[in-house]
Write an enzyme that holds these catalytic residues in place. Structure first.
Site, mmCIF file in Angstrom:
data_model
loop_
_atom_site.group_PDB
_atom_site.id
_atom_site.type_symbol
_atom_site.label_atom_id
_atom_site.label_comp_id
_atom_site.label_asym_id
_atom_site.label_seq_id
_atom_site.Cartn_x
_atom_site.Cartn_y
_atom_site.Cartn_z
ATOM 1 N N HIS A 49 -25.136 5.477 32.901
ATOM 2 C CA HIS A 49 -23.853 5.713 33.590
ATOM 3 C C HIS A 49 -23.297 7.114 33.324
ATOM 4 O O HIS A 49 -22.351 7.531 33.993
ATOM 5 C CB HIS A 49 -22.799 4.687 33.155
ATOM 6 C CG HIS A 49 -23.154 3.271 33.497
ATOM 7 N ND1 HIS A 49 -23.477 2.876 34.777
ATOM 8 C CD2 HIS A 49 -23.237 2.158 32.724
ATOM 9 C CE1 HIS A 49 -23.747 1.564 34.770
ATOM 10 N NE2 HIS A 49 -23.621 1.112 33.551
ATOM 11 N N ASP B 121 -31.755 -2.387 34.871
ATOM 12 C CA ASP B 121 -30.472 -2.829 34.304
ATOM 13 C C ASP B 121 -29.633 -3.479 35.412
ATOM 14 O O ASP B 121 -29.716 -3.079 36.574
ATOM 15 C CB ASP B 121 -29.746 -1.610 33.733
ATOM 16 C CG ASP B 121 -28.518 -1.966 32.928
ATOM 17 O OD1 ASP B 121 -28.591 -1.942 31.691
ATOM 18 O OD2 ASP B 121 -27.469 -2.258 33.543
ATOM 19 N N HIS C 45 -26.641 -3.207 36.030
ATOM 20 C CA HIS C 45 -25.653 -2.274 36.569
ATOM 21 C C HIS C 45 -26.369 -1.076 37.206
ATOM 22 O O HIS C 45 -27.416 -0.650 36.705
ATOM 23 C CB HIS C 45 -24.737 -1.778 35.446
ATOM 24 C CG HIS C 45 -24.069 -2.888 34.684
ATOM 25 N ND1 HIS C 45 -24.550 -3.356 33.471
ATOM 26 C CD2 HIS C 45 -22.988 -3.644 34.990
ATOM 27 C CE1 HIS C 45 -23.771 -4.348 33.048
ATOM 28 N NE2 HIS C 45 -22.816 -4.551 33.953
ATOM 29 N N ASP D 175 -29.902 -6.798 30.757
ATOM 30 C CA ASP D 175 -28.693 -7.564 31.065
ATOM 31 C C ASP D 175 -28.736 -8.360 32.375
ATOM 32 O O ASP D 175 -27.774 -9.095 32.639
ATOM 33 C CB ASP D 175 -27.422 -6.692 30.970
ATOM 34 C CG ASP D 175 -27.554 -5.332 31.606
ATOM 35 O OD1 ASP D 175 -28.554 -5.083 32.311
ATOM 36 O OD2 ASP D 175 -26.641 -4.489 31.410
HETATM 37 ZN ZN LIG Z 1 -26.123 -2.715 32.189
#
Ligand SMILES: [Zn+2]
Length: 331
Positions: free
Chosen positions: A121, A156, A158, A243
């Site tokens: 991120h 991931d 996200h 995740d």
């Molecule tokens: Zn994540």
């Protein structure tokens, strides 16, 4: 194929906030199934400011260092992202170990850098979502000095907004992300496909909450792996966040640990290259088993097939991506 190695990060405990989801405890839990003989320590591995500056603005790098140095306790770079007095050094070592994993992969051995804080991120000028420096992006940018083409696969849950942004305009890095739609950080829609020379070299598969291994397998088999085969990367990096596991408190997907072995095996088969993985997220009790499943796949083990069928919404995402991708439209 040679046994994979796991790069460990001795200084990770110096960036810690007990009780926070992204804590040292979650890294230690994730390592519980890794045999001692696979663990490798690379003393002094640390991304130089010059390597960081390929991805991050020098003023941001300096600001992180100064903010950490000025601390006596815990600070915050954003509401999600804490720092300690040593976080600048720890984030540099995480990026340095991601680059070491890339070096191992280029030399023929798959390597999993078990590092924190995570990185995908982190943007050019700011920290975000537990991430200070974008370790995988730093490794990819450095590798472009050694090879022509680098692929980054991000499983991931996200979207890796920072990694996407770092390489949005280049055709030398293929970024493929499979993630949960309408979830943090909000980017990664399937019409984000790159720009200028990079158009078509970003592939986003935003899947519905509750997606299973069958959904992930479908996207890997119909989009990610054909794109990788067409791209022909010299190096394959994986932003390995576990995740999407069903038991993850931050995920909302429904993968089981073996599904991560399935994805690793599909990437090996599609590219014929060793993988360089770096840890991103993964916060649930099944994390250690997922790491073991990845290592088993890297060692040549036969990952069990995901059961069930992909859902219609997953098929639609895959069809849209295939139809819109210059890498895939000849098929
Ligand atoms: Zn994540």
């Amino acid at each position: 194929m040679p046994r994979p190695i796991v790069l460990v990060q001795p200084d990770a405990p110096l960036h810690d906030l007990p009780g926070h989801p992204e804590s040292q405890a979650r890294l230690e839990a994730a390592l519980t199934g890794v045999p001692p003989e696979l663990r490798v320590s690379v003393p002094g591995a640390s991304a130089s400011p010059g390597n960081l500056a390929r991805v991050h603005a020098p003023a941001y790098i300096a600001a992180v260092r100064e903010r950490c140095e000025a601390l006596t306790g815990i600070g915050q770079l954003d509401p999600d992202t804490y720092i300690t007095p040593r976080s600048y050094d720890v984030a540099r070592s995480a990026a340095g170990l991601a680059l070491e994993a890339a070096r191992y992969a280029l030399a023929g051995t798959s390597a999993f850098a078990m590092v924190r804080p995570p990185g995908h991120h982190a943007e050019r000028t700011h920290a975000m979502g537990f991430c200070l420096f974008n370790s995988v992006a730093v490794a990819a940018a450095a590798a472009l000095d050694m090879v022509r083409r680098v692929a980054i696969v991000d499983w991931d849950v996200h979207h890796g907004n920072g990694t996407q942004a770092a390489f949005y305009g280049t055709d030398r890095v293929l970024y493929c992300s499979v993630h949960r739609r309408f979830h943090f950080p909000g980017t990664g829609w399937y019409d984000e496909r790159g720009a200028d020379a990079g158009l078509g070299f970003t592939l986003n598969a935003p899947l519905a909450a509750g997606s299973t291994g069958a959904d992930y397998r479908h996207v890997f088999e119909s989009v990610v792996c054909p794109a990788l085969a067409a791209f022909g990367p010299d190096l394959v990096l994986v932003s390995a966040g576990q995740d999407p596991l069903a038991d993850d408190p931050l995920g909302g997907m429904a993968l089981v640990p073996a599904d991560f072995g399935m994805m690793a095996r599909l990437l090996l088969e599609a590219t014929g290259r060793p993988l360089a993985l770096a840890l991103e997220g993964g916060y649930g009790p099944g994390h250690a088993d997922a790491v073991v499943a990845v290592l088993d796949a890297l060692e040549g083990g036969d990952a069990p097939a995901a059961r069930g069928e992909p859902r219609a919404v997953t098929r639609h995402v895959a069809e849209f991506l295939v139809a819109g991708s210059p890498l895939l439209d000849d098929r």
